[in-house]
Scaffold this motif. Structure first.
Motif, PDB file in Angstrom:
ATOM      1  N   ILE A 184       0.665  -1.106  -0.033  1.00 35.96           N
ATOM      2  CA  ILE A 184       0.058  -0.049  -0.076  1.00 35.96           C
ATOM      3  C   ILE A 184       0.839   1.376   0.043  1.00 35.96           C
ATOM      4  N   GLY A 185       2.123   1.036   0.014  1.00 35.36           N
ATOM      5  CA  GLY A 185       2.802   2.113  -0.244  1.00 35.36           C
ATOM      6  C   GLY A 185       3.647   3.017   0.844  1.00 35.36           C
ATOM      7  N   HIS A 186       3.951   2.278   1.802  1.00 34.34           N
ATOM      8  CA  HIS A 186       4.634   2.954   3.120  1.00 34.34           C
ATOM      9  C   HIS A 186       6.159   3.281   2.766  1.00 34.34           C
ATOM     10  N   GLN A 187       6.776   2.418   1.808  1.00 38.38           N
ATOM     11  CA  GLN A 187       7.916   2.699   1.409  1.00 38.38           C
ATOM     12  C   GLN A 187       8.303   3.922   0.517  1.00 38.38           C
ATOM     13  N   CYS A 188       7.319   3.927  -0.295  1.00 39.03           N
ATOM     14  CA  CYS A 188       7.529   5.029  -1.280  1.00 39.03           C
ATOM     15  C   CYS A 188       7.180   6.473  -0.495  1.00 39.03           C
ATOM     16  N   VAL A 189       6.172   6.314   0.655  1.00 38.37           N
ATOM     17  CA  VAL A 189       6.112   7.565   1.486  1.00 38.37           C
ATOM     18  C   VAL A 189       7.444   7.857   2.249  1.00 38.37           C
ATOM     19  N   ALA A 190       8.095   6.787   2.715  1.00 34.53           N
ATOM     20  CA  ALA A 190       9.191   7.040   3.433  1.00 34.53           C
ATOM     21  C   ALA A 190      10.429   7.745   2.515  1.00 34.53           C
ATOM     22  N   LEU A 191      10.274   7.057   1.316  1.00 35.47           N
ATOM     23  CA  LEU A 191      11.373   7.727   0.485  1.00 35.47           C
ATOM     24  C   LEU A 191      11.122   9.189   0.304  1.00 35.47           C
ATOM     25  N   ARG A 192       9.872   9.448   0.002  1.00 38.36           N
ATOM     26  CA  ARG A 192       9.594  11.012  -0.254  1.00 38.36           C
ATOM     27  C   ARG A 192       9.935  11.742   0.884  1.00 38.36           C
ATOM     28  N   GLU A 193       9.773  11.332   2.070  1.00 36.45           N
ATOM     29  CA  GLU A 193      10.040  11.990   3.343  1.00 36.45           C
ATOM     30  C   GLU A 193      11.509  12.040   3.761  1.00 36.45           C
ATOM     31  N   LYS A 194      12.256  11.021   3.369  1.00 33.76           N
ATOM     32  CA  LYS A 194      13.664  11.229   3.413  1.00 33.76           C
ATOM     33  C   LYS A 194      14.465  12.237   2.470  1.00 33.76           C
ATOM     34  N   ILE A 195      13.925  12.213   1.080  1.00 31.73           N
ATOM     35  CA  ILE A 195      14.791  13.057   0.207  1.00 31.73           C
ATOM     36  C   ILE A 195      13.706  13.978  -0.455  1.00 31.73           C
ATOM     37  N   PRO A 196      13.040  14.785   0.220  1.00 30.09           N
ATOM     38  CA  PRO A 196      11.806  15.815  -0.342  1.00 30.09           C
ATOM     39  C   PRO A 196      12.363  16.708  -1.562  1.00 30.09           C
ATOM     40  N   ALA A 197      13.792  16.821  -1.524  1.00 29.28           N
ATOM     41  CA  ALA A 197      13.996  17.693  -2.716  1.00 29.28           C
ATOM     42  C   ALA A 197      14.403  17.327  -4.113  1.00 29.28           C
ATOM     43  N   VAL A 198      14.300  15.787  -3.953  1.00 23.58           N
ATOM     44  CA  VAL A 198      14.412  14.886  -5.206  1.00 23.58           C
ATOM     45  C   VAL A 198      13.084  14.876  -5.774  1.00 23.58           C
ATOM     46  N   GLU A 199      12.819  15.490  -7.037  1.00 22.36           N
ATOM     47  CA  GLU A 199      11.146  15.667  -7.291  1.00 22.36           C
ATOM     48  C   GLU A 199      10.890  14.504  -8.361  1.00 22.36           C
ATOM     49  N   ASN A 200      11.758  13.670  -8.965  1.00 17.67           N
ATOM     50  CA  ASN A 200      11.521  12.936  -9.862  1.00 17.67           C
ATOM     51  C   ASN A 200      10.718  11.924  -9.383  1.00 17.67           C
ATOM     52  N   LYS A 201       9.976  11.197 -10.586  1.00 20.80           N
ATOM     53  CA  LYS A 201       8.575  10.229 -10.061  1.00 20.80           C
ATOM     54  C   LYS A 201       9.168   9.024  -8.919  1.00 20.80           C
ATOM     55  N   VAL A 202       8.092   8.894  -8.224  1.00 25.23           N
ATOM     56  CA  VAL A 202       8.052   7.580  -7.462  1.00 25.23           C
ATOM     57  C   VAL A 202       6.936   6.904  -7.732  1.00 25.23           C
ATOM     58  N   ILE A 203       7.151   5.555  -7.945  1.00 22.85           N
ATOM     59  CA  ILE A 203       6.099   4.685  -8.507  1.00 22.85           C
ATOM     60  C   ILE A 203       5.821   3.505  -7.515  1.00 22.85           C
ATOM     61  N   LEU A 204       4.717   3.418  -7.246  1.00 17.14           N
ATOM     62  CA  LEU A 204       4.295   2.248  -6.548  1.00 17.14           C
ATOM     63  C   LEU A 204       3.497   1.279  -7.182  1.00 17.14           C
ATOM     64  N   GLN A 205       3.893   0.029  -7.413  1.00 17.29           N
ATOM     65  CA  GLN A 205       3.323  -1.147  -8.405  1.00 17.29           C
ATOM     66  C   GLN A 205       2.947  -2.193  -7.459  1.00 17.29           C
TER      67      GLN A 205
END
Length: 338
Positions: A184-205
């Motif tokens: 359900i995407g908790h690792q994607c959210v953790a990544l976004r919070e870790k490196i918020p300045a990197v705006e490239n796409k993060v995709i959950l599959q």
């Protein structure tokens, strides 16, 4: 005795996770060494009843008709912990109860087929474990909540893996991170919070039924995908899989990895987040999971030598292994051998 108990409690306060777990392990070994035959019988024979009742109670009796909340109450107030109990009682325990007879009937051969395990016998199904779970909404809901909770309050892979360094040089239009089979995407959210300045796409599959329950986050794009099929996102910097490989026997694991290899770009890496076990002296928490994987999915936790063998079969090499907690949870950073 009270002085000894107070001393142990004091020793356990404010220590690092590794020391805390070492204290618990020592106390467990001491307790087991002191058990009488009756103690052992009581502990094991009532284990299931305790797990079924205590999520509703979680109380300690302190006097005549007097009860109070205890440490267990606090933990069981967490949705993920409760789901872990229900998941193990409803889905795993019936299969584990079938395991002794199943092994006797198969002459104790390795369990290698995901459609011929104790789970099929326990639930009278011909479906492999994950497909069966998807036909049981309550089971599947508890499973997803359990997956979120099982690493709570523990060191995280992003605490150790040099993610900022590995993000250097990412092209503006390049996908940054694909979480393959990411729940359900908790690792994607953790990544976004870790490196918020990197705006490239993060995709959950994940499969449709899982994506329907995904966490809503503006920085994460959810995409239905079956990782048994070719990877549709090409050239991402990271393809990440958490607790996927341990769900599959060798033949299936190789297929999953090859589906990723075909999508890799020149600077892509595959990150496999799973247990990497030593060859001996494995903690009982890991062996419990290992036996469970065998009983319901015909798979297993892997030792470091087994990981190298699997990667070689798939056409990958391990650049580095980052073990980020004392439960053997590790990130294997992998690239193609060619």
């Amino acid at each position: 005795m009270e002085d000894i108990v107070a001393q142990v409690k004091s020793l356990a306060q404010g220590v690092v996770v590794a020391t805390h777990n070492s204290i618990l392990q020592s106390l467990r070994e001491l307790y087991l060494s002191l058990e009488t035959r009756q103690d052992t019988m009581q502990r094991i024979s009532y284990a299931d009843a305790f797990c079924v009742i205590w999520p509703q109670l979680g109380l300690s009796k302190t006097g005549v008709d007097t009860f109070t909340a205890n440490n267990t109450t606090k933990h069981l107030s967490d949705l993920g912990v409760r789901s872990a109990v229900y998941h193990n009682i409803q889905s795993l325990a019936p299969a584990l109860l079938e395991l002794p007879e199943f092994l006797a009937q198969t002459k104790y051969q390795d369990i290698t087929s995901p459609v011929h395990t104790p789970l099929q016998k326990a639930f009278n199904t011909e479906l492999p474990g994950f497909l069966w779970a998807q036909t049981q909404p309550e089971v599947f809901r508890h499973f997803n909540q359990f997956m979120m909770a099982q690493h709570a309050d523990m060191p995280h892979w992003l605490d150790l893996y040099p993610i900022e360094q590995r993000c250097e040089g990412v092209a503006p239009e390049q996908v940054l991170f694909v979480d393959v089979g990411g729940g359900i995407g908790h690792q994607c959210v953790a990544l976004r919070e870790k490196i918020p300045a990197v705006e490239n796409k993060v995709i959950l599959q994940d499969l449709d039924v899982v994506i329907a329950q995904a966490i809503k986050h503006e920085g994460v794009e959810a995409m239905p995908h079956d990782f048994m099929q070719a990877q549709p996102i090409n050239g991402s910097r990271f393809y990440y899989m958490r607790n996927i490989m341990h769900d599959y026997p060798e033949e299936k694991a190789v297929i999953i990895l090859k589906n990723l290899i075909s999508a890799l770009g020149p600077d892509s890496v595959i990150l496999i987040d799973d247990m990497v076990l030593p060859g001996s002296g494995v903690h009982f928490h890991a062996t419990q999971i290992d036996i469970t994987m065998m009983s319901v999915l015909a798979s297993h936790e892997r030792t470091i030598s087994q990981w190298y063998t699997l990667m070689e079969k798939a056409g990958l090499k391990i650049k580095q292994i980052y073990t980020y907690n004392n439960r053997y949870d590790s990130v294997l950073e992998c690239v193609p051998t060619e």
